[in-house]
Design a protein around this motif. Sequence first.
Motif, PDB file in Angstrom:
ATOM      1  N   LEU A 100      36.875  34.233  17.919  1.00 41.20           N
ATOM      2  CA  LEU A 100      37.173  33.663  19.222  1.00 41.20           C
ATOM      3  C   LEU A 100      36.255  32.477  19.486  1.00 41.20           C
ATOM      4  CD1 LEU A 100      37.567  36.854  21.476  1.00 41.20           C
ATOM      5  CD2 LEU A 100      39.386  35.425  20.514  1.00 41.20           C
ATOM      6  N   ASP A 101      36.810  31.437  20.086  1.00 41.70           N
ATOM      7  CA  ASP A 101      35.986  30.280  20.421  1.00 41.70           C
ATOM      8  C   ASP A 101      34.913  30.631  21.439  1.00 41.70           C
ATOM      9  OD1 ASP A 101      37.482  28.680  18.709  1.00 41.70           O
ATOM     10  OD2 ASP A 101      38.908  28.117  20.290  1.00 41.70           O
ATOM     11  N   SER A 102      35.225  31.561  22.317  1.00 43.67           N
ATOM     12  CA  SER A 102      34.266  32.067  23.293  1.00 43.67           C
ATOM     13  C   SER A 102      34.652  33.498  23.616  1.00 43.67           C
ATOM     14  CB  SER A 102      34.261  31.211  24.573  1.00 43.67           C
ATOM     15  OG  SER A 102      35.545  31.209  25.175  1.00 43.67           O
ATOM     16  N   ASP A 103      33.751  34.223  24.269  1.00 40.96           N
ATOM     17  CA  ASP A 103      34.030  35.616  24.592  1.00 40.96           C
ATOM     18  C   ASP A 103      35.281  35.733  25.453  1.00 40.96           C
ATOM     19  OD1 ASP A 103      31.790  36.272  23.219  1.00 40.96           O
ATOM     20  OD2 ASP A 103      30.570  36.773  24.974  1.00 40.96           O
ATOM     21  N   PHE A 104      36.065  36.741  25.134  1.00 37.80           N
ATOM     22  CA  PHE A 104      37.222  37.087  25.956  1.00 37.80           C
ATOM     23  C   PHE A 104      36.769  38.057  27.041  1.00 37.80           C
ATOM     24  CE2 PHE A 104      40.392  40.282  26.984  1.00 37.80           C
ATOM     25  CZ  PHE A 104      41.518  39.529  27.307  1.00 37.80           C
ATOM     26  N   SER A 105      37.257  37.866  28.250  1.00 41.36           N
ATOM     27  CA  SER A 105      36.948  38.811  29.316  1.00 41.36           C
ATOM     28  C   SER A 105      38.186  39.043  30.171  1.00 41.36           C
ATOM     29  CB  SER A 105      35.784  38.313  30.196  1.00 41.36           C
ATOM     30  OG  SER A 105      36.124  37.106  30.837  1.00 41.36           O
TER      31      SER A 105
ATOM     32  N   ASN B 206      50.127  43.761  27.428  1.00 39.34           N
ATOM     33  CA  ASN B 206      49.367  43.454  26.221  1.00 39.34           C
ATOM     34  C   ASN B 206      48.606  42.162  26.460  1.00 39.34           C
ATOM     35  OD1 ASN B 206      50.173  45.599  24.369  1.00 39.34           O
ATOM     36  ND2 ASN B 206      52.222  44.705  24.535  1.00 39.34           N
ATOM     37  N   SER B 207      47.301  42.232  26.299  1.00 44.76           N
ATOM     38  CA  SER B 207      46.447  41.164  26.800  1.00 44.76           C
ATOM     39  C   SER B 207      46.053  40.122  25.761  1.00 44.76           C
ATOM     40  CB  SER B 207      45.162  41.775  27.382  1.00 44.76           C
ATOM     41  OG  SER B 207      44.485  42.523  26.381  1.00 44.76           O
ATOM     42  N   ASN B 208      46.279  40.382  24.465  1.00 42.04           N
ATOM     43  CA  ASN B 208      45.808  39.448  23.458  1.00 42.04           C
ATOM     44  C   ASN B 208      46.562  38.131  23.560  1.00 42.04           C
ATOM     45  OD1 ASN B 208      45.463  38.115  20.746  1.00 42.04           O
ATOM     46  ND2 ASN B 208      44.211  39.936  20.429  1.00 42.04           N
ATOM     47  N   GLY B 209      45.809  37.037  23.655  1.00 40.81           N
ATOM     48  CA  GLY B 209      46.406  35.728  23.893  1.00 40.81           C
ATOM     49  C   GLY B 209      47.244  35.202  22.761  1.00 40.81           C
TER      50      GLY B 209
ATOM     51  N   THR C 171      40.665  35.700  30.663  1.00 43.89           N
ATOM     52  CA  THR C 171      40.227  34.319  30.425  1.00 43.89           C
ATOM     53  C   THR C 171      41.223  33.515  29.607  1.00 43.89           C
ATOM     54  OG1 THR C 171      38.924  35.186  28.554  1.00 43.89           O
ATOM     55  CG2 THR C 171      37.762  34.794  30.635  1.00 43.89           C
ATOM     56  N   ASP C 172      42.285  34.137  29.116  1.00 45.38           N
ATOM     57  CA  ASP C 172      43.371  33.391  28.467  1.00 45.38           C
ATOM     58  C   ASP C 172      44.366  32.852  29.475  1.00 45.38           C
ATOM     59  OD1 ASP C 172      42.321  33.834  25.963  1.00 45.38           O
ATOM     60  OD2 ASP C 172      43.527  35.626  25.585  1.00 45.38           O
ATOM     61  N   GLY C 173      44.090  33.088  30.759  1.00 44.78           N
ATOM     62  CA  GLY C 173      44.973  32.583  31.805  1.00 44.78           C
ATOM     63  C   GLY C 173      46.104  33.519  32.158  1.00 44.78           C
ATOM     64  N   LEU C 174      46.051  34.739  31.668  1.00 39.54           N
ATOM     65  CA  LEU C 174      47.101  35.698  31.963  1.00 39.54           C
ATOM     66  C   LEU C 174      46.783  36.448  33.251  1.00 39.54           C
ATOM     67  CD1 LEU C 174      49.671  37.231  31.042  1.00 39.54           C
ATOM     68  CD2 LEU C 174      48.151  38.843  29.879  1.00 39.54           C
ATOM     69  N   SER C 175      47.734  36.455  34.180  1.00 37.16           N
ATOM     70  CA  SER C 175      47.651  37.248  35.402  1.00 37.16           C
ATOM     71  C   SER C 175      48.866  38.154  35.454  1.00 37.16           C
ATOM     72  CB  SER C 175      47.613  36.352  36.643  1.00 37.16           C
ATOM     73  OG  SER C 175      46.428  35.586  36.677  1.00 37.16           O
ATOM     74  N   PHE C 176      48.626  39.387  35.838  1.00 36.91           N
ATOM     75  CA  PHE C 176      49.698  40.376  35.766  1.00 36.91           C
ATOM     76  C   PHE C 176      49.509  41.360  36.906  1.00 36.91           C
ATOM     77  CE2 PHE C 176      51.690  44.173  33.710  1.00 36.91           C
ATOM     78  CZ  PHE C 176      52.954  43.625  33.511  1.00 36.91           C
ATOM     79  N   THR C 177      50.558  41.553  37.722  1.00 34.39           N
ATOM     80  CA  THR C 177      50.459  42.465  38.872  1.00 34.39           C
ATOM     81  C   THR C 177      51.673  43.380  38.930  1.00 34.39           C
ATOM     82  OG1 THR C 177      51.478  40.791  40.285  1.00 34.39           O
ATOM     83  CG2 THR C 177      49.053  40.868  40.235  1.00 34.39           C
ATOM     84  N   PRO C 178      51.837  44.259  37.954  1.00 38.42           N
ATOM     85  CA  PRO C 178      53.004  45.153  37.975  1.00 38.42           C
ATOM     86  C   PRO C 178      52.822  46.282  38.981  1.00 38.42           C
ATOM     87  CG  PRO C 178      51.602  45.674  36.117  1.00 38.42           C
ATOM     88  CD  PRO C 178      50.984  44.477  36.776  1.00 38.42           C
ATOM     89  N   ASP C 179      53.940  46.731  39.518  1.00 39.44           N
ATOM     90  CA  ASP C 179      53.981  47.902  40.387  1.00 39.44           C
ATOM     91  C   ASP C 179      54.974  48.892  39.790  1.00 39.44           C
ATOM     92  OD1 ASP C 179      52.238  46.663  42.109  1.00 39.44           O
ATOM     93  OD2 ASP C 179      53.846  45.832  43.364  1.00 39.44           O
ATOM     94  N   ASP C 180      54.552  50.142  39.676  1.00 38.75           N
ATOM     95  CA  ASP C 180      55.437  51.179  39.159  1.00 38.75           C
ATOM     96  C   ASP C 180      55.538  52.303  40.188  1.00 38.75           C
ATOM     97  OD1 ASP C 180      55.913  49.960  36.661  1.00 38.75           O
ATOM     98  OD2 ASP C 180      54.026  50.760  35.875  1.00 38.75           O
ATOM     99  N   THR C 181      56.768  52.685  40.509  1.00 45.09           N
ATOM    100  CA  THR C 181      57.011  53.866  41.332  1.00 45.09           C
ATOM    101  C   THR C 181      57.597  54.939  40.429  1.00 45.09           C
ATOM    102  OG1 THR C 181      57.428  52.511  43.286  1.00 45.09           O
ATOM    103  CG2 THR C 181      58.193  54.801  43.335  1.00 45.09           C
ATOM    104  N   MET C 182      56.923  56.076  40.349  1.00 44.10           N
ATOM    105  CA  MET C 182      57.279  57.110  39.382  1.00 44.10           C
ATOM    106  C   MET C 182      57.473  58.448  40.084  1.00 44.10           C
ATOM    107  SD  MET C 182      54.341  55.844  36.695  1.00 44.10           S
ATOM    108  CE  MET C 182      53.233  55.607  38.086  1.00 44.10           C
ATOM    109  N   PHE C 183      58.390  59.251  39.526  1.00 48.48           N
ATOM    110  CA  PHE C 183      58.693  60.557  40.101  1.00 48.48           C
ATOM    111  C   PHE C 183      58.628  61.619  39.008  1.00 48.48           C
ATOM    112  CE2 PHE C 183      60.795  57.485  42.818  1.00 48.48           C
ATOM    113  CZ  PHE C 183      60.459  57.915  44.086  1.00 48.48           C
TER     114      PHE C 183
END
Length: 698
Positions: A381-386, A468-471, A426-438
């Motif tokens: 990695l060019d820099s640390d992933f967070s 899946n977070s890997n850029g 830090t790869d610029g990924l934003s993710f806001t899923p909502d799950d309703t489960m029964f």
Amino acid sequence: MKHLKSSLSLAIALALQPVTSYAQDADTEKEQLEQDIEVITVQSSYRQNSLQSSTASIAVLSSQDIDTRNAINLEEVLGGVANINFSSGSQRARYFQVRGIGERSQFQEPINPSVGLIIDDIDFSGIGSVASTFDIEQIEFFRGPQGTRFGANALAGLIYMSSNRPSDDFEGAVRLTAANYNSYDAGVVLSGPASDAVNYRIVAEKNVSDGFIDNTYLGVSDTNNRDETTLKGSVAIEASNDLTIDLNVIYADFDNGYDAFSLDNTRETLSDQPGVDQQQTTAASAKFTYTGFDSFQLISILSHATSDLTYGYDEDWSYVGLHPWEYSSTDYYLRDKDNTTAEIRLVSEPEHRIFADTTDWVVGVFVKNDSEDLTRQYTYLDSDFSSEFSATNIAVFGQLDTHLTDKLTLTTGVRAEQRNTDYDNTDGLSFTPDDTMFGGKLVLSYQLSESSMTYASVNRGFKAGSVNSNGSLPDELRVFDPEYLWNYELGYKASLLNNSAVLRAAVFYMSREDIQISSYHLNERPDGSSEFISYWDNAAKGSNAGAEIEFLWDINDSVNIYSSLGLLDTDFSGFTYADGSRETGRDQAHAPSYQANLGANYFVTEQWLVNVNLDSKDGFYFSDSHQEQSDSVTILSASFSYLADDWQVKVWTRNVTDELYATRGFYFGNDPRDGYTPKAYYQYGEPARFGITFDYNF
């Protein structure tokens, strides 16, 4: 405090009775063997009930069961439980599979575990390597989805560990163990009253070992070592006639090495930068039980755990100079994890049933907040992933137990759970899923006689999806969806042979929808080496069917036998591999077709006890993404104990014949000596172990 009950683990008269004290003398143990069987209590259900009357496939190991297996950690007792498996890929097993379902690893991705782990009402799901078994009262294994009771953390099942409670009278215990591989374990327990209304219990344990690996490049034998400290404290408060408060605190510091994989598939490694598998956890729980209302009990449980985890390894498993391009890399994952839960439930009193005095009821609310800050330090990695991840689960649940007749009971349960997730990296990924489960269950149980019962059940479990977070993954592999599971089960439980034997049996069929599968993607680097990327995907469908049988028999005053058998048939289809091929049907990973346990306790005299134990497991696929399989294995263990009034000495051995068996496997190219030709690599289970344990009780 008298003699520690560590040698009668699977004798029926002991294994089935409630464990209320950590120690008793040898004479009392002998007398207990001559009594009729008593029932053991399942503590983690909505209501505490006997194992023989529970309408689910549950296995319970008491403190005696744990001690007979000479176990220090949860992973060392799993061979005695039908259809329970575990995955390594780490120093200690932290991922578990029930009936063939469960994760095997975690790297960058935030995941919702399929199999939960709770210790003293604290959620340790996915970070279970700190599950020390010292001073544990019992371990409960729930097989099948627990969608009503435990929700999204129990798609396949759940493991619940409860420590011994504070005692009314002062007592203490000391345990010392020495074993091969420079292994030493020391533990101490102090328990008693602090006042008329307050009892306490303090537990400390230290475990160290060189581990089972020789690093021939560095010329040392401790790069896969264990250095584990566990401290626990508990307080039981009788605050009033109507209110009891149970407090638990756990501190765990596991500073372990990780150097398990060899290019030559041996216990000899060539790593020049061995890894680590460290965890430092501070956790607490509080349980309030209020009985002041006429019609119901009010139970409230709060918990919080903070964990710092570091998991890292020498990615090339070798040293600079072995590779033609001076290739060398490491991969480290540093996690700060917080977990807070709160539950309030109302449990009806027997005198206040509803619907014409036929129905017991439970209603409640559950809230969980889970957060994780991850830093990945990787050579390429060019820099640390967070990344920053947080999820909030809010659930409402209810259960009705309707007594249709004196012998016939209908149980209905439902749980609705909302999960809101927030993820950024830090790869610029934003993710806001909502799950309703029964989830829920429908169970019909029938008391055939005073000593036997049967049940039929339908359960629905669930787990949330994620990202899946890997850029460097392609977009089509980025998101995976929730998974659902239907479980259909028939069970039978009985006391036999004039209450000298117990039989528990269950058959099941499970249908899986949108299976979450751990796969991997390989990116080829310009230098010819490959980047191994783990990710999650959904397969189309799958099924898991099988049976669990447990039989325990107190043959006479001197001999007891115990056995369990798990049978499993699994398949999945519809999954597309990295090469574009599509799976049309094969067994699921880490799902052996059989697991068996057989053992016996024999009193040579009133003081001398011999235990012999066999664990057997069929081979299984290591992953859903390649075809490599483990070999079947049978492990022989034994112990020879001398029991005195206040002390005991035990000589023990595990894996007597030094069987070489794998607990984790991969398939890819990693060896420059053969041009990075893809092949299988294995992490091996415990070799032959032998040691001596001394217990003193006061």
